[in-house]
Motif scaffolding. Sequence first.
Motif, PDB file in Angstrom:
ATOM      1  N   UNK A 277      -2.500   1.616   8.087  1.00 36.79           N
ATOM      2  CA  UNK A 277      -2.108   2.653   9.051  1.00 36.79           C
ATOM      3  C   UNK A 277      -2.909   2.516  10.342  1.00 36.79           C
ATOM      4  N   UNK A 278      -4.241   2.396  10.210  1.00 33.53           N
ATOM      5  CA  UNK A 278      -5.107   2.307  11.392  1.00 33.53           C
ATOM      6  C   UNK A 278      -4.785   1.071  12.228  1.00 33.53           C
ATOM      7  N   UNK A 279      -4.567  -0.058  11.564  1.00 34.17           N
ATOM      8  CA  UNK A 279      -4.233  -1.279  12.301  1.00 34.17           C
ATOM      9  C   UNK A 279      -2.844  -1.181  12.918  1.00 34.17           C
ATOM     10  N   UNK A 280      -1.921  -0.581  12.203  1.00 37.50           N
ATOM     11  CA  UNK A 280      -0.580  -0.405  12.754  1.00 37.50           C
ATOM     12  C   UNK A 280      -0.606   0.478  13.989  1.00 37.50           C
ATOM     13  N   UNK A 281      -1.423   1.539  13.940  1.00 44.33           N
ATOM     14  CA  UNK A 281      -1.545   2.422  15.099  1.00 44.33           C
ATOM     15  C   UNK A 281      -2.179   1.682  16.279  1.00 44.33           C
ATOM     16  N   UNK A 282      -3.236   0.918  15.986  1.00 41.53           N
ATOM     17  CA  UNK A 282      -3.897   0.157  17.051  1.00 41.53           C
ATOM     18  C   UNK A 282      -2.935  -0.876  17.647  1.00 41.53           C
ATOM     19  N   UNK A 283      -2.147  -1.539  16.805  1.00 39.91           N
ATOM     20  CA  UNK A 283      -1.184  -2.545  17.277  1.00 39.91           C
ATOM     21  C   UNK A 283      -0.120  -1.897  18.155  1.00 39.91           C
ATOM     22  N   UNK A 284       0.360  -0.729  17.731  1.00 37.98           N
ATOM     23  CA  UNK A 284       1.400  -0.030  18.507  1.00 37.98           C
ATOM     24  C   UNK A 284       0.846   0.480  19.844  1.00 37.98           C
ATOM     25  N   UNK A 285      -0.344   1.099  19.805  1.00 38.28           N
ATOM     26  CA  UNK A 285      -0.954   1.617  21.030  1.00 38.28           C
ATOM     27  C   UNK A 285      -1.246   0.476  21.998  1.00 38.28           C
ATOM     28  N   UNK A 286      -1.693  -0.671  21.459  1.00 33.66           N
ATOM     29  CA  UNK A 286      -1.975  -1.814  22.306  1.00 33.66           C
ATOM     30  C   UNK A 286      -0.746  -2.350  23.017  1.00 33.66           C
ATOM     31  N   UNK A 287       0.433  -2.125  22.452  1.00 32.20           N
ATOM     32  CA  UNK A 287       1.674  -2.573  23.084  1.00 32.20           C
ATOM     33  C   UNK A 287       2.136  -1.594  24.164  1.00 32.20           C
ATOM     34  N   UNK A 288       1.834  -0.309  23.949  1.00 27.80           N
ATOM     35  CA  UNK A 288       2.381   0.740  24.820  1.00 27.80           C
ATOM     36  C   UNK A 288       1.460   1.061  25.991  1.00 27.80           C
ATOM     37  N   UNK A 289       0.161   1.204  25.702  1.00 30.89           N
ATOM     38  CA  UNK A 289      -0.793   1.634  26.728  1.00 30.89           C
ATOM     39  C   UNK A 289      -1.111   0.482  27.670  1.00 30.89           C
ATOM     40  N   UNK A 290      -1.268   0.793  28.942  1.00 25.81           N
ATOM     41  CA  UNK A 290      -1.532  -0.237  29.947  1.00 25.81           C
ATOM     42  C   UNK A 290      -2.981  -0.243  30.422  1.00 25.81           C
TER      43      UNK A 290
END
Length: 385
Positions: A277-290
């Motif tokens: 979950x934590x890695x999935x959240x980090x992966x998703x945030x890393x794609x969205x946040x600039x």
Amino acid sequence: MQVYKLFFRILNKQKGQMLMYLGIFLGVAAIVSTQGQSNDKKNFEAASYAFSVFDEDNSRISRNLINVLAKNNDKTEIEDGEESIQDALYSRWVNCVIRIPKGFGKSVENGGEVEKIELFTIPGTIYSETFQSLTNQYIMLIQGYLAGGFSTEEAVMKAELANQVEAEVTMTEGSGGAVHSILYYWFAYIPYIFVCICVVGIGPILIVFHRKEIKERNTCSSYSLMRMNLELLAGTVTAGLGLCVLFFLMVFAVMGVEVLSLKGLLFICNMLCFLVVALGLAFFVGQVVKKTATLSMISNVVGLGISFLGGVFVPLEYLGDGIIKAAHLLPSYWYIIAVRTIDTYTPGGNLSSLWMSMGIEVLFGTALIAAGLAFSKVKMHQVVA
């Protein structure tokens, strides 16, 4: 594997923040686990308050009332007078001052309106209600015996016998109980710390790879989008597993071989499930946040939000029914349910609910990773266009 190697070169620059979060967690977990164990029995000790009493009635009933009040409280002598009483209360020499009026015993015997006992306490405290409740219980007990045909002496004697009875309190462990093992305290707060470390530590790396100029350069290279994402995902998973190993060594240094027990291994399995979950959240945030500067804010908001609403920081027993229903949509809820199940597990027990909770955690993480990959693909097509 150039992207994979570069991943760890950038990660090395984030180790300061990651170690800071781990250090804070280590200190907090040590304090909470120590306090949780040392206060288990204190939570069930009867409260004792200091009080002083002026008995103007001096009857058999009033004297016995004083004995009842003094059984679990500390009776203290002070001088009678308004200033003396105020000084004693505000100096905390006593918590409550009681004045039993003349004729109190007779009024109790007659069964009519009882002479009112005066209680003096500091406004806003619980002492007045506490001693008033004890007094009312005693009066009702005496009047009950008197209504049953007993004499005053017999009623007082029976009240004394009733006052000597003590209920035995046994502390038990259960899913709704407040007693937990030390391992529970070490693993219960993982959702917050893992979310913060993964988002703050891994998020900046993904942001670097998804900057516009770097994306355009990678588009012209021989690296395909799928290969780059797979290597980034591999680096993310490797970093996450390294975090789990480091966390395990921390717990092992404190708990020793206890963490290698069946419960300890189940705790570790549950930790690995939430890591997804934590890695999935980090992966998703890393794609969205600039912007890297916003990652710290996001990590704390998300980490604290799912921890408070999911039962990590606030026990589930204290959450309302509506919040509990909404918490089913949070991975932290299923994590804490799994932790509580493991903590109360006895050999031979049914673990089907545990496997279900772990499976739901993995599904949450998988969904976040899939969302991140889909978002990355959309953004890459926009760059190409």
